[in-house]
Design a protein around this motif. Structure first.
Motif, PDB file in Angstrom:
ATOM      1  N   ARG A  35      40.829  29.572  34.055  1.00  0.00           N
ATOM      2  CA  ARG A  35      39.415  29.913  34.273  1.00  0.00           C
ATOM      3  C   ARG A  35      39.098  31.304  33.722  1.00  0.00           C
ATOM      4  O   ARG A  35      38.178  31.963  34.175  1.00  0.00           O
ATOM      5  N   TYR A  36      39.855  31.735  32.738  1.00  0.00           N
ATOM      6  CA  TYR A  36      39.675  33.085  32.197  1.00  0.00           C
ATOM      7  C   TYR A  36      38.292  33.283  31.599  1.00  0.00           C
ATOM      8  O   TYR A  36      37.705  34.367  31.726  1.00  0.00           O
ATOM      9  N   ALA A  37      37.742  32.267  30.955  1.00  0.00           N
ATOM     10  CA  ALA A  37      36.424  32.404  30.317  1.00  0.00           C
ATOM     11  C   ALA A  37      35.333  32.668  31.354  1.00  0.00           C
ATOM     12  O   ALA A  37      34.385  33.416  31.087  1.00  0.00           O
ATOM     13  N   GLU A  38      35.474  32.081  32.541  1.00  0.00           N
ATOM     14  CA  GLU A  38      34.447  32.275  33.572  1.00  0.00           C
ATOM     15  C   GLU A  38      34.669  33.557  34.381  1.00  0.00           C
ATOM     16  O   GLU A  38      33.720  34.257  34.721  1.00  0.00           O
ATOM     17  N   GLU A  39      35.903  33.844  34.721  1.00  0.00           N
ATOM     18  CA  GLU A  39      36.203  34.988  35.591  1.00  0.00           C
ATOM     19  C   GLU A  39      37.411  35.777  35.076  1.00  0.00           C
ATOM     20  O   GLU A  39      38.506  35.691  35.642  1.00  0.00           O
ATOM     21  N   PRO A  40      37.231  36.560  34.013  1.00  0.00           N
ATOM     22  CA  PRO A  40      38.379  37.325  33.488  1.00  0.00           C
ATOM     23  C   PRO A  40      38.857  38.421  34.432  1.00  0.00           C
ATOM     24  O   PRO A  40      40.021  38.805  34.406  1.00  0.00           O
ATOM     25  N   GLU A  41      37.963  38.907  35.313  1.00  0.00           N
ATOM     26  CA  GLU A  41      38.368  39.990  36.221  1.00  0.00           C
ATOM     27  C   GLU A  41      39.431  39.535  37.212  1.00  0.00           C
ATOM     28  O   GLU A  41      40.252  40.330  37.658  1.00  0.00           O
ATOM     29  N   ASP A  42      39.453  38.237  37.549  1.00  0.00           N
ATOM     30  CA  ASP A  42      40.493  37.725  38.445  1.00  0.00           C
ATOM     31  C   ASP A  42      41.869  37.822  37.798  1.00  0.00           C
ATOM     32  O   ASP A  42      42.854  38.201  38.450  1.00  0.00           O
TER      33      ASP A  42
END
Length: 124
Positions: A32-39
């Motif tokens: 899910r890096y594209a949606e939430e890279p900060e995680d």
């Protein structure tokens, strides 16, 4: 001293497990890096931070003398400084404050008790 060593061993094992969990959950977060890279970045930070800290706590717990070498004392001072810095930065999050207070006890107590030695340890 035995209580401080035991606490450091328990903290070291707990932090090792936490680091493994952070590394393991990075694989799931990468999808899910594209949606939430900060995680992913946050998990990478915790995985990188939680790798040397358990090693330091285990070294404190397994050593005969707490913080016996200058390198171990320096590592404990650095760990205490970094943990307190993270607690100050994340002071609005109660989890960070409690986790930081529990994590700082290992290196801090090892530092404090390394300065006070029993008369039998002085040797001749």
């Amino acid at each position: 001293m035995k209580l401080v060593r035991s606490y450091n061993l328990l903290l070291g094992v707990t932090l090792c497990l936490t680091a493994l969990l952070a590394i393991g959950s990075m694989a799931q977060s990468m999808s899910r890096y594209a949606e939430e890279p900060e995680d992913v970045w946050l998990l990478a930070f915790w995985a990188a931070f939680l790798t040397p800290l358990p090693a330091l706590c285990l070294a404190n717990g397994l050593g005969r003398r707490l913080a016996g070498s200058i390198w171990l004392r320096g590592g404990n001072m650095l760990a205490v400084s970094v943990i307190w810095l993270l607690v100050i930065i994340g002071k609005d999050d109660p989890f960070i404050v409690v986790a930081g207070a529990l994590a700082v006890l290992g290196p801090l107590l090892a530092l404090l008790f390394s300065q006070t030695r029993a008369p039998a340890e002085h040797g001749s």
